[in-house]
Every structure is written in structure tokens, then in C-alpha cells.
Design a protein around this motif. Structure first.
Motif, short mmCIF file in Angstrom:
data_model
loop_
_atom_site.label_atom_id
_atom_site.label_comp_id
_atom_site.label_asym_id
_atom_site.label_seq_id
_atom_site.Cartn_x
_atom_site.Cartn_y
_atom_site.Cartn_z
N SER A 87 0.83 -1.20 0.00
CA SER A 87 0.00 0.00 0.00
C SER A 87 0.87 1.25 0.00
N GLY A 88 0.62 2.15 -0.94
CA GLY A 88 1.41 3.38 -1.06
C GLY A 88 2.71 3.21 -1.80
N HIS A 89 3.03 1.97 -2.18
CA HIS A 89 4.32 1.69 -2.82
C HIS A 89 4.49 2.48 -4.12
N SER A 90 3.51 2.45 -4.99
CA SER A 90 3.66 3.10 -6.30
C SER A 90 3.83 4.61 -6.16
N ARG A 91 3.12 5.21 -5.22
CA ARG A 91 3.26 6.67 -5.03
C ARG A 91 4.65 7.01 -4.49
N ARG A 92 5.17 6.19 -3.61
CA ARG A 92 6.52 6.44 -3.10
C ARG A 92 7.55 6.25 -4.21
N VAL A 93 7.40 5.20 -5.00
CA VAL A 93 8.32 4.97 -6.11
C VAL A 93 8.29 6.16 -7.06
N ALA A 94 7.10 6.70 -7.31
CA ALA A 94 6.99 7.87 -8.19
C ALA A 94 7.72 9.07 -7.60
N GLU A 95 7.63 9.27 -6.29
CA GLU A 95 8.34 10.38 -5.64
C GLU A 95 9.84 10.21 -5.76
N TYR A 96 10.33 9.01 -5.50
CA TYR A 96 11.77 8.77 -5.58
C TYR A 96 12.26 8.92 -7.02
N ALA A 97 11.51 8.37 -7.96
CA ALA A 97 11.91 8.46 -9.37
C ALA A 97 11.93 9.91 -9.84
N LEU A 98 10.95 10.68 -9.40
CA LEU A 98 10.90 12.10 -9.77
C LEU A 98 12.10 12.84 -9.19
N SER A 99 12.47 12.51 -7.97
CA SER A 99 13.62 13.15 -7.35
C SER A 99 14.91 12.82 -8.09
N ILE A 100 15.06 11.56 -8.50
CA ILE A 100 16.26 11.16 -9.25
C ILE A 100 16.28 11.87 -10.60
N GLY A 101 15.12 11.94 -11.26
CA GLY A 101 15.04 12.63 -12.55
C GLY A 101 15.39 14.09 -12.44
N ARG A 102 14.99 14.71 -11.35
CA ARG A 102 15.33 16.13 -11.15
C ARG A 102 16.82 16.31 -10.91
N GLU A 103 17.43 15.37 -10.26
CA GLU A 103 18.88 15.44 -10.08
C GLU A 103 19.60 15.39 -11.43
N LEU A 104 19.00 14.70 -12.40
CA LEU A 104 19.57 14.60 -13.75
C LEU A 104 19.20 15.80 -14.61
N ARG A 105 18.40 16.73 -14.07
CA ARG A 105 17.98 17.94 -14.79
C ARG A 105 17.22 17.57 -16.09
N LEU A 106 16.34 16.58 -15.99
CA LEU A 106 15.53 16.20 -17.14
C LEU A 106 14.44 17.24 -17.37
N SER A 107 13.88 17.23 -18.57
CA SER A 107 12.84 18.19 -18.92
C SER A 107 11.54 17.88 -18.18
N ALA A 108 10.65 18.85 -18.14
CA ALA A 108 9.37 18.67 -17.45
C ALA A 108 8.56 17.54 -18.05
N ASP A 109 8.52 17.45 -19.39
CA ASP A 109 7.77 16.38 -20.04
C ASP A 109 8.36 15.01 -19.71
N HIS A 110 9.70 14.91 -19.71
CA HIS A 110 10.35 13.65 -19.38
C HIS A 110 10.07 13.27 -17.92
N LEU A 111 10.11 14.24 -17.03
CA LEU A 111 9.84 13.97 -15.62
C LEU A 111 8.41 13.51 -15.41
N ASP A 112 7.47 14.14 -16.10
CA ASP A 112 6.08 13.73 -15.97
C ASP A 112 5.87 12.32 -16.50
N GLY A 113 6.56 11.99 -17.60
CA GLY A 113 6.47 10.64 -18.12
C GLY A 113 7.00 9.62 -17.14
N ILE A 114 8.13 9.93 -16.50
CA ILE A 114 8.71 9.02 -15.50
C ILE A 114 7.77 8.87 -14.30
N LYS A 115 7.18 9.97 -13.87
CA LYS A 115 6.25 9.91 -12.73
C LYS A 115 5.06 9.02 -13.05
N ARG A 116 4.49 9.18 -14.24
CA ARG A 116 3.32 8.36 -14.61
C ARG A 116 3.71 6.90 -14.76
#
Length: 439
Positions: free
Chosen positions: A248-277
Motif C-alpha cells: 500500500s502506497g508503494h507506487s506513489r513512493r516509487v513515483a516520488e523517488y523516481a521524480l527526485s532522481i530525474g530532477r537530479e539529472l535535470r531532465l525536462s518537465a515532459d520527461h519527468l512527468d512521463g517518468i512519474k506516470r
């Protein structure tokens, strides 16, 4: 400190543009000029007051005020478009939005700077100005519009980046990247507004009120559709996680962590949204009935059951692909998020850079959540211990560059340390972590 410095720079540039160019002052008896000035001040204020929110980390707004402000560049000489832009931002931010002083000063300055530089470019390229005659030149107008949006959206993106810590690239993408085509198309209304005002004066503005309102509603509708899409994603995730109380809550936490990693890589907003989804939906295929008994099973999975469980990545990708918006990159990230960096993963056994970057990020985020979350059969690992596990398998299971980034990132450490998750405790023991994550 950085925010105040940015406000100071933008304000200084606005003053340089305002006082560094020749002024065109109206004569004392030009009532038509002052009537036009008052009309466009009022129209700009009303347009800016009908704002809508932009989904960014920091609070940001958008409006159709750019249409009357661009029209002022064609109708008025310097510095009157800047004055109209400054009055608009000052009144709306103070009275309507009730923003703090520093934001009022910043928005007033950036409106003035955007309009001022746009006007300078327009005049430098031979654009004509006047309230009496209508003359449209394509190149000066297009250059003016592009300059306006570059300065306006660029300065706001810098402000969002400074205040929230996201990259300028992401902030700019969220503020204007997706709506840029619509903004450029809507700017043609500025030319129509100029034409109608030159020919009809105030009735000309009245004629354009309904089209302006219609365009504003179209912008708002696009925002609402985006919000509804995110809400539907959440419902899908909740339905899937209801099958397995342990995650329970696993997918939302994974999305938060993945978004944080993507931001560290300075990915574009569209790429970050795709990773989050993709992270939210990476296990959505488990909603199919064939996985239900495997998810509820208390003991170790048999080899045959493991083969069935491994098909969830393909089933998830196929389910997500039924939505046209998710076909392509999101679908690929979900399908390949169990591919190992050395090519020993599944379903296709691809390796290294062949694996989409989003899939490599989701694999690490997925593993991090599994290791740092309390489970009925073990306590959560510390972040340091989880990083040691990642480093032990870097180059084999995980992308070594991403492992290094995670291990050295203060933001990811803070995010993980803030997560405290309590899970449902069953009456029977569960398999070990390595057995459980292999599912």
C-alpha cells in the motif's frame, strides 16, 4: 538571498530599458491617446485577473494579459506599453492575488521588462506604431511576440527555480513549454485587437471580449483535463494496490523517488512527468486476476509462479498502452523497468543504454522503496544500508551512474529519511527481502 538578487536584477533591467530609450510623449490635448491608454490599462487588468494556476513546485499563474499587452506595443510608443504592463501587474498582484511585496515587485518588473524589450525589437525591425492607422508587418510582429514570451516566461522560470530548487529547464517547461504553440496562436488576437481598436475604438475592444473569454476557457479546460488525468491515475493505482496490502502506497513512493532522481539529472518537465506516470503505473498489470493468488500467497513462489509473475511488466505495458497518451515512452519505461543493466533482466534482456533512462530510474526507485520500507517479515533498512546494496549490484542490476547519483544526493537522502511507512502485519511470516523483491 538569491530571490532578492533576482528581483534586483530584473528591476534594474526594467529601469534601464524604461529610461534608456527615447520617450514618445503625447501632447496635452490628445484625448484619444489617454482614452486608449485607460482602455488598455483596464483591459489588461481584467485579463490578468482572470488567471489560472500552473502546476509547478512553486505557486505560479498564467493569464491572457499577454494579448492586450502585445497590442499596446503596436499602438503606443515607448514607454507607455511598459507603464501599462507595470500598472497591470501592480494592481492585480496587490489587490486580486494579494501576493507578498517581493513578488509584487518582481512581477511588476518582469512585465515591464518583457513589454519594453518586445517593443524595442518590434520598432528596431521596422514595425509601425500608432492609434490612427493600421499596418501589419509579419516579421516585426513575430519577433516581438517571441521576445515577449522569452523574457516573461524565462524570468518566471528563474524565479520558480530559485524559490523551489527545481531546474530552470523543468520550470520553464511547466510554465510555457506545453502551451507555447497555443500562446503563439493566441497572440494573433493582439493584431485583431489593434485593427478593431484603430477602426472602432472602444466598440472594437467590446467585440473582442467574447473571443478573449473563449480562449481563456480553452486554456482552463486543458488544465482541468490534465488534473483529471492525474486523478484517474491515482484511482488506478489505488485499485491495483488494494490487491496487495503489503505494498500500500508503494507506487506513489516509487513515483516520488523516481521524480527526485530525474530532477537530479535535470531532465525536462515532459520527461519527468512521463517518468512519474510510468512509476505510478509500473505494477498496474497486477490488477489482472491471474496475479491475485500470487500476490496473496504467503510462502515462496514456485518457478512456474515466478514465470507468471514476470509477465506483469508486459501486462502493465499493454494495459497502459490502451491510453493513447501513454503509448511510446511511458509504455516502454513500464515494460523495461525489470531489465538488468548487464542484460540478464526481463522481458527482453536488453542492457545498458538500450534500457530507457526512465526504466533504469524506476528500477532503482522501486528497489529503494522495497528496502527502506517496513515489511511484516523484516524491518526497513537505513538509507546507508540500502545504498550499500545498490552499490553491490551496480553495473549488474543497476545503472552505476544512477547508483552514484543516489548515493551522493542530499535531496534523495532527505526524501527517503522523511518517509516512515507502517504496513499491515499478517499472522504468518513472509519470505525474505530478496525473495519478495524478486517478484
Amino acid at each position: 538571498m538569491r530571490a532578492h538578487l533576482l528581483v534586483g536584477v530584473v528591476s534594474t533591467l526594467a529601469l534601464v530599458v524604461a529610461f534608456g530609450l527615447d520617450w514618445q510623449l503625447p501632447s496635452a490635448g490628445q484625448s484619444r491617446f489617454w482614452n486608449a491608454f485607460a482602455a488598455f490599462v483596464l483591459l489588461s487588468i481584467v485579463s490578468d485577473s482572470l488567471f489560472f494556476n500552473i502546476p509547478t513546485i512553486a505557486k505560479a499563474h498564467a493569464s491572457l494579459a499577454f494579448i492586450p499587452l502585445e497590442a499596446t506595443v503596436v499602438l503606443f510608443g515607448h514607454p507607455w506599453p511598459m507603464v501599462i504592463g507595470g500598472i497591470t501587474a501592480l494592481v492585480v498582484d496587490t489587490v486580486v492575488r494579494k501576493k507578498p511585496t517581493i513578488r509584487v515587485v518582481f512581477n511588476t518588473a518582469q512585465y515591464m521588462l518583457a513589454v519594453g524589450l518586445a517593443g524595442w525589437v518590434y520598432r528596431a525591425l521596422g514595425g509601425s506604431i500608432g492609434l490612427d492607422n493600421f499596418s501589419f508587418l509579419f516579421i516585426p510582429f513575430v519577433a516581438m511576440v517571441i521576445t515577449f514570451f522569452l523574457v516573461n516566461q524565462g524570468s518566471v522560470a528563474l524565479a520558480v527555480s530559485v524559490s523551489s530548487g527545481v531546474s530552470v529547464r523543468e520550470a520553464w517547461g511547466r510554465i510555457g513549454g506545453r502551451a507555447l504553440v497555443n500562446d503563439l496562436f493566441s497572440s494573433t488576437l493582439a493584431i485583431l485587437l489593434v485593427f478593431l481598436y484603430v477602426k472602432l475604438q472602444l466598440p472594437g475592444i467590446a467585440i473582442l471580449v467574447f473571443p478573449l473569454f473563449l480562449v481563456r476557457q480553452l486554456y482552463q479546460m486543458n488544465r482541468q483535463l490534465q488534473e483529471e488525468l492525474e486523478e484517474k491515475l491515482e484511482l488506478m493505482v489505488k485499485a491495483m494496490e488494494a490487491r496487495d496490502p503489503y505494498t500500500s502506497g508503494h507506487s506513489r513512493r516509487v513515483a516520488e523517488y523516481a521524480l527526485s532522481i530525474g530532477r537530479e539529472l535535470r531532465l525536462s518537465a515532459d520527461h519527468l512527468d512521463g517518468i512519474k506516470r510510468a512509476a505510478l503505473l509500473h505494477d498496474v498489470g497486477k490488477i489482472y486476476e491471474e496475479f491475485a493468488p500470487l500476490l496473496r500467497k504467503e510462502g515462496r513462489l514456485t518457478p512456474e509462479e515466478r514465470i507468471v509473475m514476470r509477465t506483469h511488466v508486459v501486462r502493465s505495458a499493454e494495459l497502459v498502452a490502451t491510453a493513447a497518451k501513454f503509448r511510446g515512452s511511458v509504455e516502454a519505461m513500464i515494460k523495461h523497468h525489470h531489465e538488468n543493466f548487464d542484460g540478464t533482466g526481463y522481458p527482453d534482456g536488453i542492457a545498458g543504454e538500450e534500457i530507457p533512462i526512465g526504466a533504469r530510474i524506476i528500477m532503482i526507485a522501486d528497489t529503494l522503496d522495497a528496502m527502506t520500507t517496513d515489511r511484516p517479515y523484516r524491518r526497513a533498512m537505513t538509507f546507508s544500508r540500502a545504498v550499500e546494496e545498490l552499490q553491490a549490484y551496480a553495473g549488474r542490476q543497476f545503472d552505476p551512474a544512477l547508483v552514484h547519483l543516489v548515493s551522493t544526493s542530499p535531496s534523495i537522502r532527505r526524501l527517503l529519511s522523511s518517509e516512515t511507512v507502517t504496513q499491515f502485519v499478517p499472522s504468518q511470516p513472509k519470505p525474505t527481502w530478496s525473495q519478495r523483491i524478486a517478484r
